[in-house]
Write a protein that holds these residues in place. Structure first.
Motif, PDB file in Angstrom:
ATOM      1  N   PRO A   8      50.689 -89.049  16.764  1.00  0.00           N
ATOM      2  CA  PRO A   8      51.558 -89.334  17.904  1.00  0.00           C
ATOM      3  C   PRO A   8      51.518 -88.223  18.943  1.00  0.00           C
ATOM      4  O   PRO A   8      51.484 -87.038  18.589  1.00  0.00           O
ATOM      5  N   THR A  12      56.330 -88.420  22.516  1.00  0.00           N
ATOM      6  CA  THR A  12      57.071 -89.445  21.765  1.00  0.00           C
ATOM      7  C   THR A  12      58.262 -88.862  21.003  1.00  0.00           C
ATOM      8  O   THR A  12      59.151 -89.604  20.591  1.00  0.00           O
ATOM      9  N   ALA A  15      61.802 -89.776  22.309  1.00  0.00           N
ATOM     10  CA  ALA A  15      62.012 -91.196  22.606  1.00  0.00           C
ATOM     11  C   ALA A  15      63.374 -91.682  22.105  1.00  0.00           C
ATOM     12  O   ALA A  15      63.848 -91.279  21.046  1.00  0.00           O
ATOM     13  N   PHE A  56      55.862 -97.039  21.835  1.00  0.00           N
ATOM     14  CA  PHE A  56      56.467 -95.960  22.614  1.00  0.00           C
ATOM     15  C   PHE A  56      55.967 -96.020  24.048  1.00  0.00           C
ATOM     16  O   PHE A  56      54.775 -96.230  24.285  1.00  0.00           O
ATOM     17  N   GLN A  58      56.369 -94.032  28.031  1.00  0.00           N
ATOM     18  CA  GLN A  58      56.895 -93.005  28.912  1.00  0.00           C
ATOM     19  C   GLN A  58      56.981 -93.641  30.290  1.00  0.00           C
ATOM     20  O   GLN A  58      55.970 -93.974  30.912  1.00  0.00           O
ATOM     21  N   TRP A  66      61.315 -96.358  22.938  1.00  0.00           N
ATOM     22  CA  TRP A  66      60.521 -97.150  22.009  1.00  0.00           C
ATOM     23  C   TRP A  66      61.276 -98.422  21.673  1.00  0.00           C
ATOM     24  O   TRP A  66      62.491 -98.501  21.807  1.00  0.00           O
TER      25      TRP A  66
END
Length: 95
Positions: A8, A12, A15, A56, A58, A66
């Motif tokens: 990941p 993340t 999140a 997830f 951004q 997420w």
């Protein structure tokens, strides 16, 4: 950014879980996300034995969120009889 990377990305870590399948801050759709990562290494099984993953995002507003793949709204981009690319064939395990 590889949405299917095994490790990941650092972004993340901050999140938040979105209750709806959009940015919880500005309500932008996933199509407007600046980065995407799908956690395919840790599927969760539903009551009807289907798999779901954490997706997830951004957002352009800076929020990292997420949601479960199973919460994704229906799309008009694929035909109803087209298999879901995220749902493997029976017996096909991704380990």
């Amino acid at each position: 950014m590889d949405a299917f990377a095994r490790i990941p990305p650092d972004w993340t870590e901050k999140a938040v879980h979105a209750q709806e399948f959009c940015c919880p801050t500005c309500r932008a759709s996933t199509a407007e996300a600046e980065q995407v990562w799908i956690n395919r290494r840790a599927p969760v099984f539903t009551e009807d034995h289907r798999r779901k993953w954490q997706e997830f995002y951004q957002c352009q507003c800076g929020t990292v969120w997420w949601a479960w793949s199973s919460d994704r709204p229906p799309t008009t981009l694929k035909k109803p009889d087209t298999p879901d690319p995220f749902e493997p064939f029976p017996g096909d395990w991704m380990f």
